[in-house]
Write an enzyme that holds these catalytic residues in place. Structure first.
Site, PDB file in Angstrom:
ATOM      1  NE  ARG A  50      -2.236  -1.451   3.485  1.00 44.64           N
ATOM      2  CZ  ARG A  50      -2.462  -2.592   4.121  1.00 44.64           C
ATOM      3  NH1 ARG A  50      -3.411  -3.403   3.700  1.00 44.64           N
ATOM      4  NH2 ARG A  50      -1.767  -2.932   5.168  1.00 44.64           N
ATOM      5  CG  ASP A  52       2.742   6.168   2.597  1.00 43.53           C
ATOM      6  OD1 ASP A  52       1.690   5.622   2.988  1.00 43.53           O
ATOM      7  OD2 ASP A  52       3.801   6.168   3.256  1.00 43.53           O
ATOM      8  NE  ARG A 197       7.792   8.966   2.825  1.00 42.66           N
ATOM      9  CZ  ARG A 197       6.550   9.469   2.906  1.00 42.66           C
ATOM     10  NH1 ARG A 197       5.503   8.691   2.662  1.00 42.66           N
ATOM     11  NH2 ARG A 197       6.377  10.727   3.221  1.00 42.66           N
TER      12      ARG A 197
END
Lengths: 248, 248
Positions: A50, A52, A197
């Site tokens: 999924r 971002d 990230r």
């Protein structure tokens, strides 16, 4: 019901991520609308990762089910014909009934791309993260290598993470340097939300001499999100590849 | 007044070409607005090549004049700071008072990029021209080579061309093939309006077996625009480089 699996590429720039939302364009929602337009069937397209908002994909994998068989190549062409140019289906094939794009994945690779030169070409804008000050790539390489192995990644997970087990195995964690182009590649059996990230945000601090390479291991051991660096910008991140067991 | 020259890159997708228009965004207009915002001076930015809507530039050259001296590197940084990411100034320097970006150019190179595979990556959408059917690159190579030399290009100029002399000298006219990626490179002492795109449209007909490679010479000799192929799409075209005499 017949199950199909697909591999797709997309530029995340104009989407609020993979997962469907009521009022915003998402990759999942756009692909589902394309399937409905082509087949007349409302389907749920389940993605392996999924991603971002703003994150790109070179090799996202997904599955969906249709009533009745279709010719896969014909369906793929029809879908690419109605999808916007920033989403492309690279491959579409019938899948075993039990195949699940997300649950069956055994390994994923993400890549984070930086441009560490003075002026970012317009052709790379939105596709790499631009860092003007000179990064210490050797320090970043050393720090990246310390992540390989099985660790508790609580310190690098989004603070709001609801997953119970934060242990993940990193198979590859490597910074590649090609002139001004830096690329951080990471492979793991799974990733927590914002994990790549947050790792990259920490590597950037290390490359900017705000932290020592040895901090990575200390942050891991602390299990505290507040010790890691900030979440790096989405537009440098690429979901590169998903691996499945050979049997699937 | 002090003259400055600049080299710039841009993605043409969101602009109605180089040249200023009242109600539409153009590259020239956007750069002029940036100069005005940074220096407070309304300037005319003169470009070497007036690229059409959708055409990209890897090395456009332009000049403008300012009242009073500025530090070039500082001005360049300030301009890149206010310009949108799809336009970048790669270089800015003081220029001789007589320098003229358009009139002084002695040679220009354009490149036209095709993707000749079944599925166009989203990362290339809007940046290369996608041809699904297999092109005969050997026929295109042969046809391209026939353009080298000094010729009257009336047949390849826009029908509305108001330029008196349609003679141009082609130094290089070459199709390069790298797998699915085809690239047509052309260098000349000057180009007529739509000339590259009309040549490419004709090469595409030759690559699609709608014409023979030897037609190129016949079309040139005919001097009739109606004999050449259609104008190829703008989004495959790049202004690559401009040459000036060494003294300038």
């Amino acid at each position: 019901m017949i199950k199909y699996q697909l591999k797709l590429q997309y530029i995340g720039t104009h989407y609020s991520g993979w997962q469907s939302q009521k009022s915003r364009p998402t990759v999942q929602g756009t692909v589902q609308a394309a399937v409905q337009r082509v087949t007349g069937q409302a389907v749920s397209v389940v993605g392996a990762g999924r991603t971002d908002a703003g994150v790109h994909a070179l090799g996202q994998v997904a599955h969906f089910r249709l009533q009745g068989p279709v010719e896969p190549l014909r369906l793929q062409r029809a879908l690419n014909g109605v999808l916007p140019g920033d989403i492309r289906i690279l491959r579409l094939a019938a899948a075993p009934p039990a195949f699940h794009a997300q649950k069956d994945a055994v390994k994923k690779r993400y890549s984070y791309r930086f441009y560490n030169g003075p002026i970012l070409s317009p052709f790379l804008a939105g596709r790499v993260y631009h860092v003007v000050h000179r990064l210490d790539s050797e320090a970043m390489c050393e720090a990246a290598a310390a992540l390989v192995g099985r660790h508790d990644f609580t310190a690098f997970a989004a603070a709001a993470s609801k997953v119970r087990d934060h242990h993940r195995t990193i198979f590859l964690s490597q910074l590649q340097v090609h002139g001004y182009h830096l690329r951080y590649e990471i492979e793991a059996d799974g990733f927590l939300h914002h994990m790549v990230r947050n790792i990259v945000g920490t590597l950037l601090q290390i490359g900017s001499a705000k932290r020592a390479p040895s901090d990575i291991s200390k942050i891991l051991l602390s299990g505290d999100r507040r010790n890691a660096g900030p979440t790096a910008a989405a537009h440098g991140l690429y979901l590169v590849r998903i691996w499945y067991p050979v049997s699937k």
